[in-house]
Design a protein around this motif. Structure first.
Motif, short mmCIF file in Angstrom:
data_model
loop_
_atom_site.label_atom_id
_atom_site.label_comp_id
_atom_site.label_asym_id
_atom_site.label_seq_id
_atom_site.Cartn_x
_atom_site.Cartn_y
_atom_site.Cartn_z
N LEU A 117 -35.49 -16.76 -10.55
CA LEU A 117 -35.19 -18.14 -10.78
C LEU A 117 -34.17 -18.51 -9.55
CD1 LEU A 117 -33.39 -17.74 -14.28
CD2 LEU A 117 -35.31 -19.26 -13.56
N GLN A 118 -33.61 -17.74 -8.74
CA GLN A 118 -32.88 -17.99 -7.51
C GLN A 118 -33.93 -18.49 -6.55
OE1 GLN A 118 -31.00 -14.33 -7.22
NE2 GLN A 118 -28.95 -15.39 -7.89
N ALA A 142 -41.40 -25.35 -10.45
CA ALA A 142 -41.22 -23.79 -10.26
C ALA A 142 -40.39 -23.13 -11.17
CB ALA A 142 -40.89 -23.59 -8.78
N ARG A 143 -39.09 -23.68 -11.51
CA ARG A 143 -38.32 -23.09 -12.41
C ARG A 143 -38.87 -22.99 -13.72
NH1 ARG A 143 -34.50 -25.85 -8.94
NH2 ARG A 143 -34.67 -27.61 -10.40
N LYS A 144 -39.56 -24.30 -14.14
CA LYS A 144 -40.12 -24.26 -15.48
C LYS A 144 -41.26 -23.26 -15.59
CE LYS A 144 -39.65 -29.07 -17.42
NZ LYS A 144 -40.50 -30.09 -17.81
N ALA A 145 -41.79 -23.07 -14.59
CA ALA A 145 -42.89 -22.07 -14.63
C ALA A 145 -42.51 -20.46 -14.69
CB ALA A 145 -43.61 -22.17 -13.29
N VAL A 146 -41.23 -20.30 -14.23
CA VAL A 146 -40.57 -18.98 -14.38
C VAL A 146 -39.79 -19.01 -15.64
CG1 VAL A 146 -38.60 -17.58 -13.65
CG2 VAL A 146 -39.90 -18.65 -11.99
N LEU A 189 -40.75 -16.38 -18.86
CA LEU A 189 -39.73 -15.36 -19.23
C LEU A 189 -39.73 -15.65 -20.84
CD1 LEU A 189 -36.97 -15.47 -16.60
CD2 LEU A 189 -39.07 -13.80 -16.69
N LEU A 190 -39.91 -16.93 -21.13
CA LEU A 190 -39.73 -17.17 -22.92
C LEU A 190 -41.10 -16.47 -23.47
CD1 LEU A 190 -38.75 -20.89 -22.55
CD2 LEU A 190 -37.53 -19.11 -23.34
N LEU A 199 -28.52 -22.15 -12.39
CA LEU A 199 -29.70 -22.27 -11.74
C LEU A 199 -30.69 -23.04 -12.44
CD1 LEU A 199 -30.19 -18.52 -10.87
CD2 LEU A 199 -29.37 -20.36 -9.44
N LEU A 200 -30.23 -23.45 -13.83
CA LEU A 200 -31.30 -24.36 -14.63
C LEU A 200 -30.43 -25.91 -14.71
CD1 LEU A 200 -31.90 -21.90 -17.65
CD2 LEU A 200 -33.09 -22.46 -15.60
#
Length: 274
Positions: free
Chosen positions: A75-76, A83-87, A91-92, A163-164
């Motif tokens: 996430l960092q 990119a955050r959505k993809a991570v 993870l979800l 981070l979100l």
């Protein structure tokens, strides 16, 4: 004053020796352990019963102990929202409950929040659900408070929330003892009520009454973890019909492929602020 069972410390140590239960809050293990010791005369039987109940509460929903430090690093390193959505999406997928929700992420939160996304969100029994924040379109400076019984999960979420793009906290809360003493614009109680009702009949209804939020988003699974249709939708709809009628609430119902969601608007006094 009730005398402490001298076997409790042994039970807690035996439960914590298992990797699956090591990060569950000690207070929760002690509560379940005390109840098991009262029910079973044998320490061995009480330990087994405690593990079974804890597995029902949390273990059945996560396949392996997640690599939280690695997830946080990913996430960092995410360069932008895409990119955050993809991570987060990946993870979800590691949590049975949130995995089922992936196909409806774009639709679910506008359906629950309408045209006014909440400024303050309370998420109880959260699991990995706070990783869906990028799809919630919360306003700037929104506050997200997440609560669970897994200490490692809460530590990860506490670092992940900024981070979100939200202010927030993730902390331990044993919902069998009541909700967190905070208020919010909306409280998310997703697939949590059945877990409470398994422990004590009426515990889920007590929680919903006690939460300090004018809007509740309450959901129930409609299929087993194995994907079987065993009449859960009918059972939980009947449960909510009885509760909302008794409380004078008029819920709006959203039917998802594997989940039944009730959006309840109500007026409730505010106690403490986040």
């Amino acid at each position: 004053m009730e005398q402490a069972d001298p076997r409790l410390a042994t039970l807690v140590a035996a439960v914590q020796a298992g990797a699956s239960y090591r990060s569950i809050a000690v207070g929760v293990i002690e509560r379940v352990g005390r109840e098991s010791l009262q029910r079973y005369p044998s320490l061995k039987a009480a330990i087994k019963a405690t593990k079974t109940r804890l597995h029902q509460m949390i273990g059945a929903y996560t396949e392996d102990r997640p690599p939280y430090r690695q997830w946080l690093a990913e996430l960092q390193q995410a360069a932008d929202e895409m990119a955050r959505k993809a991570v987060c999406r990946r993870l979800l997928a590691g949590h049975a409950s949130t995995r089922e929700r992936l196909p409806v992420l774009e639709y679910l939160y506008p359906a629950c929040f309408g045209d006014s996304p909440p400024q303050r969100v309370l998420d109880v029994g959260c699991g990995l659900h706070p990783l869906a924040v990028p799809w919630m379109h919360l306003p700037p400076n929104a506050y997200y408070a997440a609560y669970d019984i897994d200490t490692a999960l809460c530590a990860f979420l506490h670092e992940a929330l900024p981070l979100l793009g939200v202010r927030g906290e993730a902390a331990i809360c044993d919902l069998m003892l009541g909700p967190p003493p905070v208020s919010a614009d909306v409280a998310l109680v997703l697939k949590t009520i059945p877990l409470l009702e398994q422990q004590r009949r009426g515990a889920g209804a007590d929680l919903l009454r006690a939460i300090q939020a004018p809007r509740l988003v309450v959901s129930f699974p409609t299929r087993s973890l194995g994907g079987r249709n065993v009449g859960m939708a009918t059972t939980y709809r009947g449960y909510m019909d009885a509760l909302t009628a008794a409380e004078g609430w008029s819920p709006r119902v959203i039917e998802l492929p594997n989940e039944l969601v009730f959006v309840i608007e109500r007026h409730t006094p505010s106690r403490s602020r986040m």
